[in-house]
Motif scaffolding. Structure first.
Motif, PDB file in Angstrom:
ATOM      1  N   SER A  44     -79.408 -15.461 -11.238  1.00 36.45           N
ATOM      2  CA  SER A  44     -80.080 -16.287 -12.246  1.00 36.45           C
ATOM      3  C   SER A  44     -81.575 -15.992 -12.272  1.00 36.45           C
ATOM      4  CB  SER A  44     -79.831 -17.767 -11.930  1.00 36.45           C
ATOM      5  OG  SER A  44     -80.538 -18.589 -12.823  1.00 36.45           O
ATOM      6  N   ALA A  45     -82.179 -15.840 -11.072  1.00 47.51           N
ATOM      7  CA  ALA A  45     -83.613 -15.537 -10.987  1.00 47.51           C
ATOM      8  C   ALA A  45     -83.913 -14.162 -11.575  1.00 47.51           C
ATOM      9  CB  ALA A  45     -84.072 -15.597  -9.535  1.00 47.51           C
ATOM     10  N   LEU A  46     -83.005 -13.198 -11.341  1.00 43.86           N
ATOM     11  CA  LEU A  46     -83.180 -11.852 -11.897  1.00 43.86           C
ATOM     12  C   LEU A  46     -83.180 -11.899 -13.424  1.00 43.86           C
ATOM     13  CD1 LEU A  46     -83.264  -8.731 -11.536  1.00 43.86           C
ATOM     14  CD2 LEU A  46     -80.760  -8.790 -11.548  1.00 43.86           C
ATOM     15  N   ALA A  47     -82.217 -12.629 -14.001  1.00 43.77           N
ATOM     16  CA  ALA A  47     -82.131 -12.724 -15.467  1.00 43.77           C
ATOM     17  C   ALA A  47     -83.375 -13.393 -16.033  1.00 43.77           C
ATOM     18  CB  ALA A  47     -80.874 -13.494 -15.857  1.00 43.77           C
ATOM     19  N   ALA A  48     -83.829 -14.467 -15.376  1.00 40.57           N
ATOM     20  CA  ALA A  48     -85.020 -15.174 -15.863  1.00 40.57           C
ATOM     21  C   ALA A  48     -86.263 -14.292 -15.742  1.00 40.57           C
ATOM     22  CB  ALA A  48     -85.203 -16.471 -15.073  1.00 40.57           C
ATOM     23  N   GLY A  49     -86.342 -13.545 -14.639  1.00 39.41           N
ATOM     24  CA  GLY A  49     -87.492 -12.661 -14.449  1.00 39.41           C
ATOM     25  C   GLY A  49     -87.532 -11.549 -15.480  1.00 39.41           C
ATOM     26  N   ARG A  50     -86.368 -10.941 -15.728  1.00 45.31           N
ATOM     27  CA  ARG A  50     -86.302  -9.889 -16.756  1.00 45.31           C
ATOM     28  C   ARG A  50     -86.719 -10.434 -18.121  1.00 45.31           C
ATOM     29  NH1 ARG A  50     -80.485  -7.055 -15.245  1.00 45.31           N
ATOM     30  NH2 ARG A  50     -81.268  -5.441 -13.804  1.00 45.31           N
TER      31      ARG A  50
END
Length: 914
Positions: A44-50
């Motif tokens: 989830s953090a990866l998607a939000a960061g991207r």
């Protein structure tokens, strides 16, 4: 490295590691459930960061390095959280030994902190010695979690001894570790690994590393086409792409221990101005790559047509008169790629000076003879050099002269002279009219040696575009279509190189006719200047042939051409597409086609010049554009036109030509007089005019073998035209042609030419030239059998042809990137006997079938069809009459015909073939 990401604004908005750690700390799970929960959180953090990085990139679309650094920062934070979970929660060590230490490093592009959104995550685990069970568990848990997160991970786990041993043995591992960067874990272990890598791997191997990187670069360039001017470039691996910049940085880091690009200036490898160019190119290419990944949602590095327009819009390029936004974006891309090439040359030159062994250079040829006259230039280790840094400023004409001398004596140009010429190229602006400069330029252009090589050097340095500003306008100018493989400047230089090869007799096997007639051309320089200028006005809006002819009238006198030569060059530029358009889109058996062509050409000299120009223009478009069919058609047109221009068309009238063919055929067949006379009477005059003697012979034998059969199909390779000749002998009926066209497509064939004939007793004899999708003949026995079966089924009405056509795979989706408005041109002046219809449309499966069906619906008789494709564009030409054999002149009928063909061209004609 502490501070590596300090320049990134508001880093916590990308990812908040502290918040992630607190969330993990609050989780009650242990073991595998904990790992799965943590992976879900990190995903989830990866998607939000991207998403945040993409938002920033869209707001500032040219900040490529910031975006790629941000991706690396995001991954860093996720890995640190995961490492802490694995070592402290999943596999805690209460009494660790000295051997139970672990360090996580980033390697490759991730180590360089340059990542596009979907780049691989390359990591390495370092241990002090042999891997312990604890380290093995930590690594395994981390990898499982990273795969659950959805990252593509490239990983290795080595002891320091293994790292040193493997780096010494493998150049790829050595390069990846060269960019190794500490992420988390035991810092003393990382420091020891760095020290040993420098002392035991790097030290003393600098020359070997440089040689390896240069060899890798050359192999990569060959694989990618060895030119940076392909219109669908690979941003990462292509010539002039990011990998070339990386290679400079790798060498700088390996040899001079530079840590960032700007350190190359302190190392003396680039000047401050050159570093600014380096940084601008790097920033732009990184931005393009990040946009490319964001749009495609995958690790895509090829800048294909279907994404170019969207990236141009994202990067805020706009339309200008004569140039679309996407063409302006791609031109800027190619200019940056050229900058990368120039910087690479200068950079390697310094290394060459410092590291190459005395008397030899990296992979460069040695000079066999020493030229005597260098006009103030000097030789330095076999290369053309300048005696002082202000040599070009003293006499700017030397900016042209250095290339003329390089060509004349077969010399390479010294890198420092190259650098000075790049810097001083603008000085030639005030000397464009200089007689000596223009004479030297013409010497290079018309060189009997290798004009392509030296003109490419002139273009790389920037002197070419400065000296000929009209050429400068097309440097990096791409043509947004699937036909042209190269930018305009690259296409032009390649065409000049091909002309030089024909001139030297190096392409006799490919072009025997051109190789022979080029010896008869009165003015070589007319031909070379015409090739230089034929596309000079592209991208200006309007007809580039007409605009280019005006440029030629202005430039040729400056180059030193006479008024007569200027007139000829201008004519050649104006009509450089005439010969190919006539040969590929018109029926050469219709004598008015030849007469109209000759009325424009007017002289045998112009005809010779035009043939040579046409050949090199087509061949320089890209791989696969030249084939035996085009060679044959151009040769036929040349021979017929040459006869008219030499003798006049009355020397061989229609009746005489028919009689000559019939007599030759009679001799070849050896039939008795009565049988042969009966055979001749079956065919109308048009048949004897349309078909060459070898096809007449093949048809006659085939018809004789068929006897009383109502359907016979023959297919055999026709080597002279690089295609398969498919002949159908059948009872004539409406719709025969469109059924055959559909069947050939179902069998996987492309029709490139078709002649349709009806005998006086109601039989059709139709000759088709067919190629496979790659432009080769159908020569496989299974292909030929499939072809015959498909035609037989279609004519016997076995199964619905429309269903089989629909089931065929769709055309390449890349073609959807182009807007091609269907167009129908009807001409009653191009032929005395036929109405000529030309249809332009997007190429797609079964297009010819649908157009032919529209002709049947229009109740017209089709006599011949000529099919040409230019990338995504198809141009199909039909010679038709009404059912009584007359041209169609009534306006209402012509309007109805045009409407029906437009609908078919647009794909609106759903009734393909029943």
């Amino acid at each position: 490295m502490p501070g590596r990401f300090d320049h990134l604004p508001n880093r916590r908005a990308i990812v908040d590691r502290r918040l992630l750690a607190e969330t993990v700390a609050s989780m009650d799970a242990t073991g595998t459930p904990l790992r799965i929960e943590v992976a879900r959180l990190l995903k989830s953090a990866l998607a939000a960061g991207r998403e945040e990085i993409e938002r920033r990139l869209l707001a500032h679309p040219s900040r490529g390095l910031e975006a790629s650094n941000a991706q690396a920062y995001l991954v860093d934070q996720l890995l640190r959280v995961l490492f802490d979970v694995a070592t402290q929660r999943l596999h805690p060590l209460h009494n660790p030994t000295a051997g139970e230490r672990l360090t996580l490093i980033a390697v490759g592009g991730y180590g360089r902190a340059e990542m596009a959104p979907y780049s691989d995550v390359d990591i390495g685990f370092l241990t002090p010695g042999k891997q312990t069970p604890w380290a093995e568990q930590v690594i395994e848990s981390m990898l499982y979690a990273l795969w659950d997160v959805g990252l593509k991970v490239g990983h290795s786990s080595r002891s320091i001894d293994e790292m040193v041993r493997q780096a010494k043995a493998d150049g790829t591992i050595r390069t990846a570790l060269l960019e190794g960067r500490y992420v988390t874990g035991d810092t003393s272990l990382y420091d020891e690994a760095s020290r040993r890598f420098h002392a035991e791997v790097q030290h003393g191997t600098e020359r070997a590393f440089i040689a390896d990187k240069l060899a890798e670069r050359d192999a990569r360039h060959r694989k990618m086409g060895d030119t940076r001017y392909v219109v669908e470039p690979n941003v990462k691996e292509g010539k002039g792409g990011l990998r070339d910049l990386h290679a400079l940085f790798w060498i700088g880091k390996y040899v001079f221990d530079v840590q960032q690009g700007r350190d190359l200036v302190e190392a003396g490898l680039l000047t401050q101005d050159e570093y600014r160019l380096f940084h601008r190119a790097d920033n732009f290419l990184q931005a393009v790559r990040c946009h490319l990944h964001s749009i495609t949602r995958r690790p895509e590095d090829r800048l294909t047509f279907d994404v170019q327009r969207e990236i141009a819009a994202r990067m805020r390029f706009s339309d200008r008169p004569g140039k679309s936004a996407v063409e302006r974006f791609m031109q800027y891309y190619f200019l940056q790629a050229r900058t990368v090439g120039t910087l690479t040359g200068l950079f390697l030159a310094h290394l060459d000076e410092r590291f190459a062994a005395r008397g030899r250079r990296y992979g460069l040829p040695t000079i066999r003879r020493r030229p005597r006259k260098l006009h103030g230039f000097v030789l330095d280790r076999g290369r053309l050099a300048i005696p002082s840094d202000d040599f070009f400023r003293e006499d700017p004409v030397r900016l042209v002269e250095i290339f003329q001398l390089a060509d004349l004596h077969g010399l390479e140009i010294h890198p420092l002279a190259w650098r000075a010429a790049t810097r001083d190229a603008k000085l030639i602006d005030e000397h464009r009219a200089d007689l000596r400069a223009n004479a030297l330029f013409l010497d290079v252009l018309t060189s009997p040696r290798d004009p392509e090589l030296v003109l490419r050097w002139m273009n790389e340095v920037g002197v070419f575009g400065r000296f000929v500003p009209d050429f400068g306008r097309v440097v990096g100018q791409m043509q947004f279509d699937m036909y042209h493989h190269y930018t305009v400047d690259e296409h032009t230089i390649r065409a000049i190189g091909l002309l030089g090869q024909i001139d030297r007799g190096a392409l006799k096997a490919d072009h025997p006719m051109a190789s022979a007639i080029i010896r008869q051309i009165v003015s070589r320089r007319v031909l070379y200047v015409a090739v230089l200028l034929h596309d000079i006005a592209k991208g200006r809006g309007g007809d580039h042939s007409i605009l280019g002819a005006e440029v030629a009238e202005r430039l040729c006198p400056r180059f030193g051409l006479t008024p007569a030569e200027t007139e000829t060059v201008s004519w050649l530029v104006r009509y450089h597409l005439l010969m190919s358009a006539t040969a590929f889109k018109r029926d050469l058996a219709d004598f008015k086609t030849i007469l109209d062509f000759c009325a424009t050409v007017q002289s045998a000299e112009r005809l010779r010049l035009l043939l040579c120009l046409t050949i090199v223009d087509i061949r320089a478009v890209g791989p696969g554009t030249w084939n035996g069919w085009k060679r044959q058609l151009l040769g036929d047109l040349y021979e017929q036109a040459e006869e008219v221009l030499r003798l006049g068309h009355k020397q061989r009238g229609r009746g005489e030509r028919i009689s000559a063919k019939q007599q030759a055929l009679g001799v070849a067949l050896g039939w008795d007089d009565a049988t042969y006379a009966a055979f001749v009477r079956r065919f109308p005059e048009a048949y004897w005019i349309a078909e060459p003697e070898d096809v007449l012979l093949r048809n006659a034998r085939f018809i004789a073998e068929a006897g009383d059969a109502r359907l016979a199909i023959d297919a055999a390779v026709y080597p002279e035209r690089g295609a398969t000749m498919v002949t159908i002998y059948a009872a004539d009926h409406p719709g025969l042609f469109y059924r055959i066209a559909g069947a050939i497509h179902v069998a996987g064939g492309n029709i490139i030419d078709a002649r349709i004939h009806t005998t006086r007793d109601g039989m059709a004899i139709d000759n088709f030239l067919v190629q496979d999708p790659l432009g080769r003949p159908f020569d496989d026995p299974a292909q030929l059998a499939r072809l015959k079966t498909a035609i037989d089924d279609a004519l016997a009405n076995r199964g619905k042809l429309v269903d089989r056509l629909v089931a065929k795979p769709a055309a390449r989706t890349r073609a959807d990137a182009f807007d091609i408005a269907p167009n129908v041109l009807i001409d009653n002046h191009a032929s005395n006997r036929f109405t000529v219809v030309e249809v332009n449309a997007r190429d797609r499966p079964a297009l010819l079938n649908q157009l032919a069906h529209a002709l049947v619906q229009s109740k017209v008789t089709l006599h011949s069809a000529h099919v040409a494709t230019y990338g995504e564009r198809a141009v199909d030409t039909f010679y038709i009459t009404d059912l009584t054999g007359d041209r169609i002149l009534a306006q209402p009928r012509l309007k109805a015909l045009e409407k029906r063909l437009l609908a078919a061209a647009a794909g609106e004609d759903a009734a393909l073939a029943a």
